[in-house]
Design an enzyme around this catalytic site. Structure first.
Site, short mmCIF file in Angstrom:
data_model
loop_
_atom_site.label_atom_id
_atom_site.label_comp_id
_atom_site.label_asym_id
_atom_site.label_seq_id
_atom_site.Cartn_x
_atom_site.Cartn_y
_atom_site.Cartn_z
N SER A 143 44.05 34.10 19.08
CA SER A 143 44.21 34.09 20.53
C SER A 143 43.00 33.42 21.16
O SER A 143 41.97 33.21 20.52
CB SER A 143 44.36 35.52 21.06
OG SER A 143 43.20 36.28 20.75
N LYS A 191 45.56 27.96 25.33
CA LYS A 191 46.94 27.65 25.74
C LYS A 191 47.04 27.50 27.25
O LYS A 191 47.75 26.64 27.75
CB LYS A 191 47.90 28.75 25.27
CG LYS A 191 48.05 28.90 23.78
CD LYS A 191 49.19 29.84 23.42
CE LYS A 191 49.05 31.21 24.03
NZ LYS A 191 47.84 31.93 23.56
N ILE A 206 54.26 40.74 16.47
CA ILE A 206 55.57 41.38 16.58
C ILE A 206 56.06 41.44 18.02
O ILE A 206 57.25 41.31 18.31
CB ILE A 206 55.54 42.80 15.94
CG1 ILE A 206 56.96 43.34 15.80
CG2 ILE A 206 54.63 43.75 16.73
CD1 ILE A 206 57.04 44.58 14.93
N LYS A 226 44.70 23.97 6.93
CA LYS A 226 45.57 25.04 6.42
C LYS A 226 45.98 26.04 7.49
O LYS A 226 47.16 26.45 7.54
CB LYS A 226 44.88 25.76 5.26
CG LYS A 226 45.80 26.71 4.49
CD LYS A 226 46.94 25.98 3.81
CE LYS A 226 46.44 25.16 2.61
NZ LYS A 226 47.57 24.54 1.88
N GLN A 242 48.82 24.53 9.34
CA GLN A 242 50.03 24.50 8.50
C GLN A 242 50.72 25.85 8.49
O GLN A 242 51.94 25.94 8.63
CB GLN A 242 49.66 24.09 7.07
CG GLN A 242 49.15 22.66 6.93
CD GLN A 242 48.77 22.36 5.49
OE1 GLN A 242 49.51 22.68 4.56
NE2 GLN A 242 47.62 21.74 5.30
N CYS A 250 33.81 41.87 48.04
CA CYS A 250 34.59 43.09 47.90
C CYS A 250 33.70 44.32 47.72
O CYS A 250 33.11 44.80 48.68
CB CYS A 250 35.60 42.93 46.76
SG CYS A 250 36.89 44.21 46.76
N GLU A 296 34.17 56.75 47.15
CA GLU A 296 34.61 56.38 45.80
C GLU A 296 33.56 56.79 44.77
O GLU A 296 33.90 57.15 43.64
CB GLU A 296 34.86 54.86 45.72
CG GLU A 296 35.28 54.40 44.33
CD GLU A 296 35.42 52.89 44.21
OE1 GLU A 296 35.77 52.41 43.12
OE2 GLU A 296 35.16 52.18 45.21
N HIS A 338 38.34 38.44 48.41
CA HIS A 338 37.94 37.69 47.22
C HIS A 338 38.15 36.18 47.46
O HIS A 338 39.18 35.63 47.05
CB HIS A 338 38.75 38.12 45.99
CG HIS A 338 38.40 39.47 45.47
ND1 HIS A 338 37.49 39.67 44.47
CD2 HIS A 338 38.85 40.71 45.83
CE1 HIS A 338 37.38 40.96 44.21
NE2 HIS A 338 38.19 41.61 45.03
N GLU A 391 36.98 33.73 45.99
CA GLU A 391 37.01 32.93 44.75
C GLU A 391 38.42 32.62 44.30
O GLU A 391 38.66 31.61 43.62
CB GLU A 391 36.26 33.66 43.64
CG GLU A 391 36.86 34.96 43.13
CD GLU A 391 36.41 36.20 43.87
OE1 GLU A 391 36.52 37.31 43.30
OE2 GLU A 391 35.96 36.06 45.02
#
Length: 546
Positions: free
Chosen positions: A12, A16, A148, A188, A191, A382, A406, A510, A512
């Site tokens: 990963s 992509k 999977i 390899k 492949q 933020c 918070e 935000h 950005e």
């Protein structure tokens, strides 16, 4: 509708998302209307509850959907705005199928992966593509071939390939060509990755091979032979200094010509805007350009992708201002222990990004205090905005135990708190403000001059607000709230007068997320400008910072 599906193999994090975004940019430069869809095989409904240490930043779309960082690449490269429907997760698919089954829509059938789950996947992809009115739909399938959890999506792709006309469907497989310690390029892993894909009934049309160095001709030939593609269908994608160079790199390798031939595309005239943008990127690595050092004080600095959009917004601003920069990543907890203070003092600017929770909060407050007292340009985003209010309340107003509820529910001075209407919502996440909201800026304020407007739209991702009960005390002490929501109840922007601080600016939103390579975020552009000005002032007079 034409579809280009991008899969990945071996490991990963190969790129992509960058590959998909780059193909989209290449096609857009040829005048094609493109739309991306990201398929994430995880069971989460969205990325909102994911730990940034595991998955990188949570990116927020205009409609408030929380998605993964690849959507930032899509929006920045293609200069588009996406919505919830452009993200399909396993959780979304299975929830829809189960709800259909509960409503009896399957008329007593045994509900199975094939055809019910795969049909749901195909229907969603096709309906999103159709509603977008695009000519080409890009579909990135997250994860790695062989996982999977990816199997139902790859099976749906196999079925779509059968059902669509040959020239309307293209499969691009991104894979890895590692280097040995002796510098030999090994094929390899590629492949085996293609073999796994073919075992699922899928044959790649184009292979994008990631490697630290450009592929040699012999390695391309070997991949072509063992993976049953033509040599010119093997695209070399070596590492680059800047991700914005990738579209040109892929194009120079011939990827557009292969897509054009295979999909029967007829437009070849190219818009050169992206090429000009890439030229501006070169200033970032020039030894001749002025360079600013930016201290970024966060709680996820061990994984820089946790702040990917901030990194890119800084880059966009620097490109347009003709300077280079160095990001100094500082773990907020280190400041709580008294470490790394000198790095804050020696920085040309201090940025405190968003975040949640108590860990590192006091370190961020310390960084804000240093920036305010030593007149170092400061940008708060933020949570950074909220902590700037806490720091000012404690150290200027004199409310020594001021805090956000918070972080401390029983604080005697809750300068940041839930608004009354939010307290009635018990469901976790139900009180979050997410996505685009209108912000009204005070005329003749620093904020209005930065945006050159008094009414703007920015994206939000937060729950707590500045407590209206303390606004008067804060403003009487010199803090300016120069932006609010439409009701005037929620504080959105704060600043200090320029005669008291050269640049002390923080926002509840935000910015950005809306920054683009060709259109930098105004707060970031103003911040980098202030950093450059601060650096020049220090170089012209002896520094008193230690």
């Amino acid at each position: 509708m034409k579809y280009i599906v991008v899969t990945g193999g071996v490991i990963s994090g190969l790129g992509k998302g960058i590959t998909t975004a780059s193909i989209g940019r290449i096609l857009k430069d040829r005048g094609y209307n493109v739309v991306p869809i990201k398929i994430d095989p995880y069971i989460n409904i969205d990325a909102g509850t994911m730990n940034p240490f595991q998955h990188g930043e949570v990116y927020v779309l205009a409609d408030g959907t929380e998605v993964d960082l690849d959507f930032g690449h899509y929006e920045r490269f293609m200069d588009i705005e996406l919505r919830r429907e452009h993200n399909i997760t396993t959780g979304v698919i299975y929830l829809a199928v189960i709800e259909r089954e509960r409503r009896g829509e399957y008329l007593g059938q045994t509900v199975q992966i094939i055809p019910h789950v795969t049909n749901e996947i195909k229907d969603r992809v096709r309906s999103v593509a159709a509603r977008s009115k695009a000519e080409i739909c890009l579909v990135e399938i997250g994860g790695t071939v062989g996982d999977i959890e990816s199997m139902p999506f790859l099976e749906a792709v196999r079925q779509m390939r059968r059902e669509e006309r040959r020239e309307d469907f293209l499969l691009v497989h991104v894979t890895l060509v590692p280097l040995t310690t002796h510098g030999e390029q090994k094929t390899k892993p590629t492949q085996h990755s293609v073999k796994a894909l073919r075992e699922l009934g899928l044959q790649p049309d184009i292979i994008v091979a990631r490697c630290k160095e450009p592929l040699s001709a012999s390695v391309k030939e070997k991949i072509a032979m063992f993976c049953d593609v033509q040599k010119r269908d093997v695209i070399s994608a070596p590492d680059t200094e800047e991700i914005y160079e990738v579209p040109a790199l892929l194009e120079n390798e011939g990827i557009f010509e292969r897509i054009r031939e295979k999909m029967h595309l007829n437009r070849t005239r190219k818009n050169k805007e992206w090429e000009r943008l890439v030229e501006r990127c070169r200033i970032l690595h020039s030894n001749d350009a002025p360079k600013v050092k930016i201290a970024i004080v966060g709680k996820y600095t061990g994984l820089e992708d946790s702040y990917l959009s901030i990194k890119e917004a800084i880059k966009h601003a620097a490109m347009h201002l003709g300077c280079s920069y160095e990001n100094i990543w500082i773990e907020a907890e280190d400041l709580e222990d008294g470490h790394r203070v000198k790095e804050i003092l020696r920085a040309d600017g201090v940025l405190v990004p968003g975040g949640f929770g108590e860990r590192g909060a006091e370190g961020k407050i310390k960084a804000i205090e240093i920036a305010r007292e030593h007149k170092i340009p400061f940008l708060g985003l933020c949570f950074g905005f909220q902590l700037a209010v806490v720091e000012f309340a404690r150290n200027v107003v004199g409310l020594k135990n001021a805090n956000s509820t918070e972080l401390c529910e029983d604080t005697p001075f809750p300068v940041v708190d839930l608004l009354e209407e939010q307290r009635s919502v018990d469901k976790k996440g139900g009180t979050m403000r997410l996505g685009n909201s209108i912000v009204v800026l005070r005329e003749n304020s620093l904020a209005a001059s930065i945006y050159n407007a008094t009414r703007i739209v920015e994206r939000h991702r937060h729950r707590y607000e500045v407590n209206p009960a303390f606004v008067d005390a804060l403003t009487d002490a010199g803090l300016i709230f120069s932006g609010t929501d439409l009701s005037g109840k929620r504080m959105e922007v704060l600043e200090m007068p320029v005669e008291k601080h050269p640049f002390f600016f923080a926002v509840q939103f935000h910015p950005e997320f809306r920054s683009r390579p060709n259109r930098p975020s105004p707060p970031f552009k103003a911040f980098i400008t202030a950093c450059m000005r601060h650096k020049r002032s220090l170089s012209s007079t002896p520094s008193t910072r230690t």
